[in-house]
Design an enzyme around this catalytic site. Structure first.
Site, short mmCIF file in Angstrom:
data_model
loop_
_atom_site.label_atom_id
_atom_site.label_comp_id
_atom_site.label_asym_id
_atom_site.label_seq_id
_atom_site.Cartn_x
_atom_site.Cartn_y
_atom_site.Cartn_z
CG HIS A 209 -3.63 -3.48 3.12
ND1 HIS A 209 -2.63 -3.06 3.97
CD2 HIS A 209 -4.22 -2.36 2.66
CE1 HIS A 209 -2.62 -1.74 4.02
NE2 HIS A 209 -3.57 -1.30 3.24
CB CYS B 146 -1.00 -0.03 1.15
SG CYS B 146 -2.43 1.00 0.82
CD GLU C 4 -1.56 -6.25 5.32
OE1 GLU C 4 -1.17 -6.55 4.17
OE2 GLU C 4 -1.61 -5.07 5.73
N1 GLN Z 1 -1.84 6.76 2.94
C1 GLN Z 1 -1.98 6.02 1.73
C2 GLN Z 1 -3.34 6.23 1.08
O1 GLN Z 1 -4.27 6.65 1.72
C3 GLN Z 1 -1.71 4.55 1.94
C4 GLN Z 1 -2.71 3.89 2.85
C5 GLN Z 1 -2.26 2.56 3.37
O2 GLN Z 1 -1.06 2.25 3.36
N2 GLN Z 1 -3.17 1.75 3.87
O3 GLN Z 1 -3.52 5.95 -0.07
#
Ligand code: GLN
Length: 558
Positions: free
Chosen positions: A530, A396, A532
């Site tokens: 994600h 992410c 995970e």
């Molecule tokens: N801050 C980033 C976004 O909002 C990544 C978010 C995250 O890593 N879950 O896109």
């Protein structure tokens, strides 16, 4: 092979799990463990976590306040216990498997505004309690068993309506359909060398005052209780002698179902529900637990994060590393590297020609995160991995930063940035998009005025994977589904330059860039989703598993 036993009745049976004495006793793990044992006995088991706080969901809470926000496939931001349930039971749960006081009150007030209560005075009993019971029934539909875990500790003011709902359900459905398990603490007073049962007695008295008598006690304790003490507890708390189950600290949370089974927890459960003898097949589980506890190999992963004062903020990811490690018989040592201090120490050690924390690790993991703090340290860790051929997995925010680092240091786009860190960025390679197609194929318009959860891309999305990529080698599929929780996206205006500059776009979803990798690097992969959130003990996530395989293959001699 699992037996295909089915309970005598088609109506779900309910097991309510409450906590006494103090919080953090492991109600979530106890609930997951009981559910796992019943599932491995052939039953269809569902689970519900009730959070008595007033927030509508944990989506807007700081990770340092609440720990991780777990995202379900249907896009709900839920308590991290839902993650435990999925990891133990190897199945997806949904919005309906977690609710808060905030949600209960919101829907009751909504109904009241719509006039659905026909002019009645709205009260905790019956209206709030009825709404709670309705949601409990909803979560249990289609299951043989519903395990209901009530957050907090018995005696908390916020918990009262829920205990009343449990009492009423027991009254309505009867004792063949509902049982109550109380998880409590037996403290050891070291100076006297004595185990104390009094706090548990008081906690059970408090439950009884509300009209609930637990049938099973799960007693958290540093030592085993001798027969005398168990008898004393059974007598004073009015449970059967075989219903005092001791839960000592375990070497792994995944060993807890095995420990509880050995302690005989299924005996009173089977008796209460009239199920005959239960004998779950835990062979595969047992084998995986052995590999967690005494594995053959070990690797060290540099985990470059910023919410390190509360490791629960990364719960799904640290658990996913344990799952994947078990499948390759490898212990995963995590070297926690604070991205802010890395920022400074990497600069200093570069100047002095000395060593930095990254020199100690076999591979580097850049997890998700929000906000500008610690960004430079993460960028330095990414550069280090890229230049020194160290395996890297970016997740992410980790992917967004891998792209920024590449743009700045390889493509020469010096001002490449995310508009999350610089609203006026001249080269907005990561940016906010106005609309996107959601997982149901509908167009979603984002209103960026709200800083809260409403503007997030949340939940499961399909991702097409490029054949021949490292991502494809890991998943062995052309199309996968993974979960998202982010607001920013890669700006497609830079796609051509990234590709011409040697970055492979290995995953895409409706025109959104979901995964990247470097062809001229042993293993440098980053994903917008994600992974995970879909990892389970019995079914580790493919990209995390591959990351660990690569970390092992490129293990450094320190
Ligand atoms: N801050 C980033 C976004 O909002 C990544 C978010 C995250 O890593 N879950 O896109």
């Amino acid at each position: 092979m699992q037996s295909t036993q089915s309970p005598k009745s088609t109506k779900p049976k309910y097991i309510f799990v409450t906590g006494g004495v103090l919080s953090s006793l492991g109600k979530g793990i106890t609930s997951s463990s009981i559910a796992t044992l019943l599932q491995h006995s052939g039953f269809n088991v569902s689970i519900l976590k009730i959070d008595p706080y007033i927030n509508v969901d944990p989506g807007t809470m700081s990770p340092l306040e609440h720990g991780e926000v777990f995202v379900t496939s249907d896009g709900a931001e839920t308590d991290l216990d839902i993650g435990h349930y999925e990891r133990f039971l190897n199945k997806d749960f949904h919005k309906t498997n977690n609710f808060t006081t905030g949600q209960i009150y919101l829907s009751v007030i909504d109904k009241e505004r719509r006039g659905e209560y026909l002019g009645k005075t709205i009260q905790i009993v019956p209206h709030i309690v009825d709404e709670i019971k309705h949601r409990i029934h909803l979560a249990g539909a289609q299951s043989d068993f519903l395990i209901v875990e009530l957050g907090g500790t018995v005696g908390d003011m916020e918990g009262m309506p829920y205990l009343e709902a449990m009492r009423q359900l027991k009254h309505e459905l009867g004792s063949k359909q509902v049982i109550s398990v109380h998880v409590t603490l037996i403290p050891l007073i070291r100076a006297a060398g004595e185990l104390k049962t009094k706090p548990t007695q008081h906690s059970v008295q408090e439950l009884r005052r509300i009209g609930i008598s637990p049938q099973i006690l799960v007693a958290r304790c540093e030592r085993t209780l001798d027969k005398e003490l168990k008898k004393k507890l059974a007598m004073s708390c009015d449970v059967d002698d075989d219903s005092v189950i001791v839960a000592k600290d375990s070497q792994s949370i995944y060993k807890c179902p095995l420990d509880l089974l050995q302690e005989g927890i299924l005996v009173p459960i089977a008796r209460r529900f009239n199920l005959g003898e239960l004998s779950p097949n835990m062979d595969e589980w047992d084998m995986l637990v052995k590999k967690i506890i005494s594995p053959k190999d070990s690797i060290t992963i540099g985990f470059v994060g910023k919410y390190l004062s509360l490791k629960e903020s990364y719960k799904s990811l640290t658990e996913a590393l344990i799952h994947a490690g078990a499948h390759i018989n490898t212990r995963v040592e995590i070297l926690w590297i604070d991205s802010e201090s890395l920022q400074n120490s990497a600069q200093e050690s570069a100047q002095e020609g000395g060593k930095c924390a990254l020199d100690e690790v076999d591979s580097i993991l850049i997890p998700g995160g929000f906000g500008e703090r610690g960004i430079e340290g993460k960028l330095q860790a990414i550069k280090y991995a890229r230049e020194r051929n160290i395996p890297l997995l970016g997740i992410c925010l980790g992917m967004q930063l891998a792209i920024i680092e590449y743009a700045r240091n390889v493509l020469g786009i010096a001002e490449a940035n995310s508009t999350e860190f610089d609203k006026e960025a001249r080269e907005p390679i990561i940016y906010l998009i106005e609309d996107f197609i959601d997982s149901q194929g509908k167009k979603q318009v984002r209103t960026h005025s709200s800083p809260m959860g409403g503007t997030m891309r949340l939940g499961e999305y399909a991702c097409a994977i490029k054949k021949g990529s490292k991502l494809h080698a890991a998943y062995k599929q052309d199309c996968i589904k993974e979960r998202h929780r982010h607001r920013y996206e890669v700006n497609p205006a830079y796609k051509q330059r990234l590709e011409e500059g040697g970055m492979l776009i290995s995953g895409e979803s409706n025109g959104l860039i979901e995964a990247i990798e470097l062809a001229n690097h042993p293993w440098f992969v980053a994903v917008q989703f994600h992974p995970e959130f879909t990892s389970r003990l019995k079914n580790p996530n493919p990209i995390i598993l591959e990351f660990l395989r690569q970390s092992l293959a490129h293990k450094r001699v320190h």
